[in-house]
Scaffold this motif. Structure first.
Motif, PDB file in Angstrom:
ATOM      1  N   GLY A  36       7.060   9.729  -2.479  1.00 42.37           N
ATOM      2  CA  GLY A  36       5.862   9.069  -2.851  1.00 42.37           C
ATOM      3  C   GLY A  36       6.154   7.965  -3.443  1.00 42.37           C
ATOM      4  O   GLY A  36       5.426   6.867  -3.071  1.00 42.37           O
ATOM      5  N   GLY A  37       7.277   7.506  -4.008  1.00 44.18           N
ATOM      6  CA  GLY A  37       7.707   6.258  -4.579  1.00 44.18           C
ATOM      7  C   GLY A  37       7.945   5.248  -3.748  1.00 44.18           C
ATOM      8  O   GLY A  37       7.404   4.177  -3.805  1.00 44.18           O
ATOM      9  N   ALA A  38       8.353   5.625  -2.287  1.00 42.82           N
ATOM     10  CA  ALA A  38       8.617   4.524  -1.432  1.00 42.82           C
ATOM     11  C   ALA A  38       7.302   4.162  -0.715  1.00 42.82           C
ATOM     12  O   ALA A  38       7.333   2.788  -0.895  1.00 42.82           O
ATOM     13  CB  ALA A  38       9.681   5.316  -0.088  1.00 42.82           C
ATOM     14  N   VAL A  39       6.273   5.269  -0.658  1.00 45.16           N
ATOM     15  CA  VAL A  39       5.112   4.731  -0.231  1.00 45.16           C
ATOM     16  C   VAL A  39       4.359   3.609  -1.161  1.00 45.16           C
ATOM     17  O   VAL A  39       3.896   2.732  -0.566  1.00 45.16           O
ATOM     18  CB  VAL A  39       4.414   5.756   0.188  1.00 45.16           C
ATOM     19  N   VAL A  40       4.501   4.125  -2.599  1.00 42.21           N
ATOM     20  CA  VAL A  40       3.769   3.400  -3.450  1.00 42.21           C
ATOM     21  C   VAL A  40       4.260   2.046  -3.491  1.00 42.21           C
ATOM     22  O   VAL A  40       3.554   0.810  -3.411  1.00 42.21           O
ATOM     23  CB  VAL A  40       3.618   3.974  -4.726  1.00 42.21           C
ATOM     24  N   ALA A  87       2.749  14.394  -2.370  1.00 42.01           N
ATOM     25  CA  ALA A  87       1.261  14.377  -1.818  1.00 42.01           C
ATOM     26  C   ALA A  87       0.744  12.944  -2.067  1.00 42.01           C
ATOM     27  O   ALA A  87      -0.248  12.588  -1.157  1.00 42.01           O
ATOM     28  CB  ALA A  87       0.714  15.533  -2.753  1.00 42.01           C
ATOM     29  N   LEU A  88       1.013  12.692  -3.271  1.00 43.12           N
ATOM     30  CA  LEU A  88       0.650  11.210  -3.312  1.00 43.12           C
ATOM     31  C   LEU A  88       1.042  10.139  -2.235  1.00 43.12           C
ATOM     32  O   LEU A  88       0.129   9.424  -1.815  1.00 43.12           O
ATOM     33  CB  LEU A  88       1.101  10.457  -4.655  1.00 43.12           C
ATOM     34  N   GLY A  89       2.299  10.174  -1.876  1.00 49.54           N
ATOM     35  CA  GLY A  89       2.664   9.355  -0.867  1.00 49.54           C
ATOM     36  C   GLY A  89       1.809   9.538   0.610  1.00 49.54           C
ATOM     37  O   GLY A  89       1.572   8.594   1.373  1.00 49.54           O
ATOM     38  N   ILE A  90       1.544  11.069   1.016  1.00 50.68           N
ATOM     39  CA  ILE A  90       1.008  11.311   1.976  1.00 50.68           C
ATOM     40  C   ILE A  90      -0.731  10.782   2.045  1.00 50.68           C
ATOM     41  O   ILE A  90      -0.948  10.193   2.875  1.00 50.68           O
ATOM     42  CB  ILE A  90       0.930  13.019   2.178  1.00 50.68           C
ATOM     43  N   ILE A  93      -0.503   6.972   2.570  1.00 44.63           N
ATOM     44  CA  ILE A  93      -0.267   6.811   4.253  1.00 44.63           C
ATOM     45  C   ILE A  93      -1.498   6.958   4.875  1.00 44.63           C
ATOM     46  O   ILE A  93      -1.744   6.256   5.692  1.00 44.63           O
ATOM     47  CB  ILE A  93       1.021   7.552   4.593  1.00 44.63           C
ATOM     48  N   SER A  94      -2.078   8.064   4.525  1.00 43.25           N
ATOM     49  CA  SER A  94      -3.436   8.700   5.405  1.00 43.25           C
ATOM     50  C   SER A  94      -4.540   7.680   5.069  1.00 43.25           C
ATOM     51  O   SER A  94      -5.432   7.264   5.889  1.00 43.25           O
ATOM     52  CB  SER A  94      -3.621   9.987   5.104  1.00 43.25           C
ATOM     53  N   LYS A  95      -4.707   7.112   4.016  1.00 45.95           N
ATOM     54  CA  LYS A  95      -5.642   6.165   3.547  1.00 45.95           C
ATOM     55  C   LYS A  95      -5.508   4.651   4.043  1.00 45.95           C
ATOM     56  O   LYS A  95      -6.308   4.004   4.738  1.00 45.95           O
ATOM     57  CB  LYS A  95      -5.760   6.351   2.096  1.00 45.95           C
ATOM     58  N   PHE A  96      -3.978   4.407   3.665  1.00 49.41           N
ATOM     59  CA  PHE A  96      -4.074   2.861   3.863  1.00 49.41           C
ATOM     60  C   PHE A  96      -2.880   2.478   5.231  1.00 49.41           C
ATOM     61  O   PHE A  96      -2.811   1.412   5.815  1.00 49.41           O
ATOM     62  CB  PHE A  96      -3.274   2.116   2.703  1.00 49.41           C
TER      63      PHE A  96
END
Lengths: 269, 261
Positions: A36-40, A87-90, A93-96
Motif C-alpha cells: 500500500g505504501g509503495a503504491v501511495v 486494500a488502499l494500495g489496490i 491502483i484500480s483508480k489511477f
C-alpha cells in the motif's frame, strides 16, 4: 545472485526475532501493508524506498502498539492494520493505474528486474540489520524472551521496539523485488523455524538462520532460473523443502534421544 | 519455621504516601500508606485482583499514580536509583525459548554492561558467584525447560540477584511448586534477607508461606491489615480481605488459618 543471497540472510536473521516473539504473521501482514505504501509513494512521486519504508515503519509501530493492548490479539491487530493498507494500495491502483513497478514482480518477486539502486539498498539494509543485531544483542534477546520484565532490568523496550520495527520495515521493503509481497513471510519465518528445529541455543539459532536464509536465497534463484518460475516462489519452495527435512531430522533425533534415555533409565534401575 | 527479618530496621527504603493508582483508567490501589525499611521481609496476601502485583509494579515505576507519591530511597519514584531485582510469576515464562541457565542469569547484568554486546569480565565473575551461591553451577549449560520447579525458581532468583540489588521483588515465588521446593525457596529467601536484601513478595499461601514471615500485609485494593502474622491473622481481617469465613488457630507460637467451607 548477491542480492538474493543478502535478502535471504537478512530475512533469516530478522526472522529469528519474529518467530521467537510469536509474531510469525507480521512478515506476511507488513509486506501487504508496505505494498500500500509503495503504491501511495508512486502516486505522490516519492522515492519508492523512502515512501515504502516510512509506511512500513509506521505500520510496524502501529502493530506493535496494538498488540500491547491485551484486549486485541496480535493476529487481529496485524490483520486489520495491514489488510487495510493493502486494500488502499489496490484501490489506488484500480483508480489511477499509476503503479510503475511491475505488479506481478511486486506480488511474486522477480530477481531479473533488480536495479543497481535495489542492490545498493539491500546491501545497506543488510549491514544496518547486522549492526543492530550485534550492538543490541543482549537487549533484543531480553525483550524477545520476556518483554514485560526486560524494562524492569533497564532495557529501553520502547526504543528497542522502534529500532526493530525500522529494521523489519526496511527488510521487507528491500526484499519485495526479489521475493514478492505474498511470499516474504515464508522467507522470514522458514529459516528461523528450521534453525529452531536444529538447535537449542539462541545465538546458534541466529547464525544457522542467517546461513539457511542465504543458502535458500541463492539456490532458490538458481531454481528460478532453470525452472523459469517466479524467484519468490522458488526461494520459498526450496526453504519449505529444507523445513520438511529439518522436521524429519528433529523427529528422528528426538526418538533416538528418547530411546537412549529409556535405556539409560532401565540400566539405572 | 518462623523467619525473622535482619536486625537493623531503621533506614526507610520505600514510602507510599496516600497512593492511589493502577493501569489505564483503572484504580487498583486506593489510598496506600506504607513504609518499607531496609532489610525487611514482607509478604502480601489478598485475593486475585486485590492489587498485589500492582503494588509490586508501583515500586518498579510501572503504574499510573493518580494521587499521592511513592518515595524510594529518599527520591521521587521516577528518579530513583535503587537497584531492584524482579522475579516474575513463572507461569508467564515461555519455557520453550532456547536459553540456558547461564544466558538467563547473564540477563541480570544488562544494566552494568549495556553498551557492549557481550558481558564484561566482572559480570562473568558475578554470574559465577551467584550460581555457586544458589547451587546452580552444575546446571549452567542446561536449557531452562529441563530444570525442576525449584531449579527454575533459583535460576530466576539468580538473574534478579546477580547485580546485587537493594530490594528483591517476587511475584508469587512459591506458586505451583511442591512442598519441598516451597521450603527450599523460602529458605533461600530467608538466607538472602539475612545477608541484607530487602524482600517484598506476594503469595496466596497463608499457612505455608505468609504465616512464616516477619511482616504480612493484607490487601484488598487498600491495606486491610499490616503487621506480624500473630497480630493480623484474625477472622475479621481475613473476612475483610477475602470475604470468606475462616478460623485461626495457634500452634508452636505461630498462627494458622482453617478454611470453613
Amino acid at each position: 545472485m548477491l542480492c538474493a543471497l543478502l535478502v535471504g540472510m537478512l530475512c533469516g536473521v530478522i526472522g529469528v526475532y519474529i518467530v521467537m516473539r510469536g509474531m510469525s504473521y507480521i512478515g506476511h501482514g507488513l509486506s501487504h501493508a508496505i505494498f500500500g505504501g509503495a503504491v501511495v509513494s508512486s502516486l505522490m512521486s516519492i522515492n519508492f524506498f523512502i515512501g515504502a519504508s516510512v509506511w512500513g515503519f509506521i505500520s510496524a509501530v502501529l502493530i506493535n502498539l496494538a498488540t500491547k493492548k491485551k484486549t486485541i490479539g496480535a493476529d487481529a491487530a496485524i490483520g486489520i492494520i495491514t489488510t487495510a493498507s493493502f486494500a488502499l494500495g489496490i484501490a489506488i491502483i484500480s483508480k489511477f493505474k499509476t503503479f510503475t513497478r511491475g505488479f506481478d514482480a511486486a506480488l511474486f518477486g522477480n530477481v531479473l528486474g533488480i536495479t543497481n539502486a535495489d542492490l545498493i539498498a539491500v546491501i545497506f539494509v543488510t549491514l544496518f540489520a547486522f549492526i543492530i543485531v550485534l550492538v543490541f544483542y543482549k537487549q533484543l534477546l531480553f525483550a524477545t524472551f520476556d518483554y514485560d520484565v526486560a524494562k524492569y532490568y533497564g532495557v529501553p523496550v520502547i526504543w528497542i521496539d522502534v529500532i526493530f520495527s525500522m529494521t523489519l520495515a526496511a527488510t521487507i521493503v528491500v526484499s519485495m523485488q526479489v521475493l514478492g509481497v505474498t511470499l516474504i513471510a515464508a522467507a522470514v519465518v522458514i529459516p528461523a523455524v528450521v534453525s529452531r528445529l536444529l538447535t537449542n541455543n539462541f545465538l546458534h539459532m541466529l547464525i544457522f538462520s542467517t546461513i539457511i536464509g542465504g543458502f535458500c536465497g541463492l539456490f532458490g534463484i538458481y531454481l528460478s532460473y532453470y525452472l523459469d518460475i517466479a524467484s519468490g516462489a522458488s526461494v520459498v519452495l526450496f526453504s519449505s523443502l529444507l523445513f520438511i527435512i529439518a522436521l524429519l531430522y528433529s523427529t528422528y533425533k528426538g526418538r533416538i534421544t528418547r530411546t537412549i534415555n529409556i535405556r539409560k533409565n532401565k540400566f539405572h534401575l | 519455621m518462623l523467619y525473622q527479618s535482619q536486625n537493623s530496621l531503621s533506614e526507610i527504603l520505600i514510602q507510599f504516601d496516600s497512593v492511589s493508582g493502577g493501569y489505564e483508567g483503572e484504580m487498583t490501589l486506593n489510598n496506600i500508606n506504607l513504609i518499607i525499611k531496609k532489610g525487611e521481609f514482607i509478604g502480601m496476601l489478598g485475593p486475585s485482583g486485590s492489587g498485589k502485583t500492582t503494588l509490586l509494579k508501583s515500586v518498579l515505576g510501572d503504574i499510573r499514580i493518580y494521587s499521592g507519591e511513592i518515595i524510594i530511597n529518599g527520591k521521587d519514584e521516577y528518579k530513583n536509583e535503587l537497584n531492584i531485582g524482579y522475579v516474575p510469576q513463572l507461569e508467564t515464562i515461555d519455557w520453550n525459548f532456547p536459553i540456558t541457565v547461564r544466558q538467563l542469569i547473564e540477563m541480570g547484568m544488562i544494566r552494568t554492561s549495556k553498551y557492549f554486546p557481550w558481558i564484561k569480565k566482572e559480570g562473568k565473575l558475578a554470574v559465577e558467584a551467584i550460581s555457586n551461591r544458589l547451587g546452580l553451577e552444575e546446571l549452567m549449560n542446561r536449557q531452562i525447560r529441563e530444570l525442576s520447579g525449584g531449579q527454575q525458581q533459583r535460576t530466576f532468583l539468580g538473574r534478579a540477584l546477580v547485580s546485587n540489588p537493594d530490594v528483591l521483588i517476587l511475584d508469587e515465588p512459591t506458586s505451583g511448586v511442591d512442598i519441598r521446593t516451597k521450603e527450599e525457596i523460602m529458605a533461600i529467601l530467608n538466607s538472602l534477607n539475612h545477608q541484607g536484601v530487602t524482600i517484598l513478595m506476594t503469595t496466596h499461601e497463608i499457612n505455608s508461606v505468609a504465616s512464616q514471615l516477619p511482616r504480612v500485609i493484607c490487601l484488598k485494593n487498600s491495606i486491610i491489615a499490616d503487621g506480624s502474622p500473630n497480630e493480623i491473622f484474625t477472622e475479621e481481617n481475613f473476612y475483610a480481605t477475602y470475604g470468606a469465613t475462616v478460623k485461626t488457630i495457634e500452634h508452636d507460637g505461630s498462627k494458622f488459618v482453617i478454611e470453613m467451607l
